[in-house]
Design an enzyme around this catalytic site. Structure first.
Site, short mmCIF file in Angstrom:
data_model
loop_
_atom_site.label_atom_id
_atom_site.label_comp_id
_atom_site.label_asym_id
_atom_site.label_seq_id
_atom_site.Cartn_x
_atom_site.Cartn_y
_atom_site.Cartn_z
N CYS A 32 0.85 -1.19 0.00
CA CYS A 32 0.00 0.00 0.00
C CYS A 32 0.89 1.24 0.00
O CYS A 32 1.72 1.42 0.89
CB CYS A 32 -0.91 0.01 1.22
SG CYS A 32 -1.78 1.57 1.41
N CYS A 35 0.48 3.55 3.35
CA CYS A 35 0.75 3.04 4.69
C CYS A 35 2.07 3.69 5.17
O CYS A 35 2.83 4.22 4.36
CB CYS A 35 0.91 1.52 4.65
SG CYS A 35 -0.62 0.61 5.02
N HIS A 96 -4.24 0.75 7.96
CA HIS A 96 -4.74 0.41 6.63
C HIS A 96 -6.19 -0.08 6.66
O HIS A 96 -6.95 0.13 5.72
CB HIS A 96 -3.83 -0.67 6.05
CG HIS A 96 -4.14 -1.05 4.63
ND1 HIS A 96 -3.62 -0.38 3.56
CD2 HIS A 96 -4.94 -2.03 4.12
CE1 HIS A 96 -4.07 -0.94 2.43
NE2 HIS A 96 -4.87 -1.94 2.75
N ASN A 136 -14.01 9.82 -1.76
CA ASN A 136 -14.64 8.72 -2.48
C ASN A 136 -14.39 7.49 -1.65
O ASN A 136 -13.25 7.17 -1.34
CB ASN A 136 -14.00 8.53 -3.86
CG ASN A 136 -14.15 9.76 -4.74
OD1 ASN A 136 -15.11 10.51 -4.62
ND2 ASN A 136 -13.19 9.96 -5.63
N HIS A 147 -7.02 2.06 1.64
CA HIS A 147 -6.51 2.75 2.84
C HIS A 147 -7.35 4.03 3.07
O HIS A 147 -7.58 4.79 2.13
CB HIS A 147 -5.04 3.11 2.63
CG HIS A 147 -4.34 3.52 3.88
ND1 HIS A 147 -3.31 2.79 4.43
CD2 HIS A 147 -4.54 4.58 4.70
CE1 HIS A 147 -2.90 3.40 5.54
NE2 HIS A 147 -3.63 4.49 5.72
N HIS A 149 -8.68 7.43 3.26
CA HIS A 149 -8.16 8.73 2.85
C HIS A 149 -9.22 9.54 2.13
O HIS A 149 -10.22 9.00 1.66
CB HIS A 149 -6.94 8.56 1.93
CG HIS A 149 -7.26 8.03 0.57
ND1 HIS A 149 -7.57 6.71 0.33
CD2 HIS A 149 -7.35 8.65 -0.64
CE1 HIS A 149 -7.82 6.53 -0.96
NE2 HIS A 149 -7.69 7.70 -1.57
N GLN A 151 -9.57 13.46 -0.33
CA GLN A 151 -8.80 14.26 -1.29
C GLN A 151 -9.23 15.72 -1.24
O GLN A 151 -10.32 16.04 -0.76
CB GLN A 151 -9.03 13.74 -2.71
CG GLN A 151 -8.57 12.31 -2.92
CD GLN A 151 -8.71 11.91 -4.38
OE1 GLN A 151 -8.03 12.46 -5.26
NE2 GLN A 151 -9.60 10.98 -4.66
ZN LIG Z 1 -2.35 1.23 3.65
#
Ligand SMILES: [Zn+2]
Ligand SMILES: [Zn+2]
Ligand SMILES: [Zn+2]
Lengths: 328, 51
Positions: A32, A35, A96, A136, A147, A149, A151
């Protein structure tokens, strides 16, 4: 390569971003790219063994600082501009396998502070006219990295949907002398049928004019135009309301519900927008636990959404769904 | 809550910002935030009511 191409028919910019073809699609968890970097392991985007919250410039940005010259020349018919701006990635957690719904309220509160800071910092840049904060979530939405997150796009123009909302709110303000969303909030609170949850500072509701079955909007109770105007108490209250809405979503059918979450606030082009009112919109793509809503002919080609459910019924379901995080 | 930023520049020129936070009662904030990572968040359920 990225550039802005003007569509004279719809009078809007299209961003071309051909380099994004090379993006990483669902790497195995041990690779990933967002991470933390573990000792002896491959270096990720984040050169640290652990982190709380991290913001960095997207490796595959649609908009960038010092953007390259366009690949074609501007003509009178087809104006072309450099795709100037910034695309940031906001890492919610170094874990994660978590998501907002599973995080403690303090963590979501920190995220609200980070959003406010990014709004101010990006919005203060000369070339940035609109700071768009969004998330999203879920592969159904086209997310390529699981993971947790979000934007941020810092656009060099005010995007079309925001322009339309600003126009509608300004028209109402000019005619009635009051903020349209303050009025909607007041009437919705009196009516109550479409309210999903509320605390002292925020109200979550399914809008009267919902386009998606489980669409939810979160509005601040007090009139504010941007996240940077919120007091620490209001930031905390927003975190609590986000947690409630997302946990309700996950509890609907006992799976982590995908969604698009967008923050609508005032532009940062130096103008005043006293008639606009901060809100967050959620669009989950599911109609039922096993059916997705696709944007088809009417929506994609005519801009006319067909919602085969009633806002009042969906609001009641969401209102009655507990905001507890389920165990998985 | 007070927010601190630590910015680094990557080899390709992109920036990355680590956000760190100081909570008001800084004495035991470390301990507190660790604890809160594992506890589920009752406060939201207490203060946010269904209507
Ligand atoms: Zn990750
Ligand atoms: Zn208002
Ligand atoms: Zn909106």
């Amino acid at each position: 390569m990225s550039e802005l191409r003007w569509n004279p028919v719809l009078e809007e910019w299209v961003i071309t971003a051909t380099h994004r073809q090379d993006r990483t699609f669902f790497p195995p968890p041990e690779y990933c790219p967002i991470c933390p970097t573990k000792p002896g392991a491959f270096p990720t985007e984040v050169p640290a063994e652990d982190y709380d919250l991290v913001v960095f410039e997207n490796k595959f940005p649609s908009l960038r600082r010092n953007s390259p010259q366009p690949s074609v020349e501007s003509t009178e018919l087809y104006p072309v501009r450099q795709a100037e701006g910034i695309c940031e990635v906001v890492l919610y957690s170094s874990d994660h396998n978590t998501e907002l719904a599973k995080m403690p309220i303090e963590k979501i509160e920190k995220l609200v502070w980070v959003w406010a800071d990014r709004f101010e910092e990006l919005g203060s840049r000369e070339e940035v006219k609109y700071v768009f904060i969004f998330e999203n979530k879920g592969k159904e939405i086209g997310v390529t990295l699981p993971h947790p997150h979000g934007q941020i796009y810092a656009y060099p123009f005010i995007p079309p949907t925001l322009q339309r909302e600003l126009r509608g709110c300004k028209n109402h303000y000019d005619v009635k002398g009051e903020c349209l969303l303050c009025r909607i909030l007041r009437e919705e609170m009196e009516d109550g049928r479409r309210i999903v949850a509320r605390n002292n500072d925020f109200v979550a509701m399914v809008p009267f004019y919902a386009r998606y079955p489980y669409e939810v909007h979160i509005l601040c109770a007090e009139h504010h135009t941007a996240i940077s105007e919120f007091s620490p108490v209001q930031k905390r209250a927003l975190a609590e309301m986000l947690q409630v809405v997302i946990r309700k979503y996950n509890n609907l059918w006992n799976f982590s519900l995908p969604y698009i979450m967008v923050m609508h606030q005032k532009p940062t082009d130096g103008e005043e927008y006293p008639y606009y009112h901060f809100h967050i919109e959620f669009y989950p793509p599911y109609r039922t636990p096993d059916k997705l809503k696709f944007l088809a002919g009417s929506e994609a080609g005519a801009g006319a959404f067909i919602n085969d459910t009633l806002a009042e019924e969906k609001a009641q379901i969401l209102r009655e769904t507990e905001p507890r995080q389920f165990e998985d | 809550m007070k927010l601190n930023k630590k910015q680094i520049i990557k080899e390709d020129g992109r920036y990355l910002i680590f956000y760190e936070f100081e909570t008001k009662d800084s004495e035991n904030s470390d301990q507190k935030s660790r604890k809160s990572e594992t506890s589920n968040s009752k406060p939201a359920e207490r203060t946010t009511k269904n209507v």
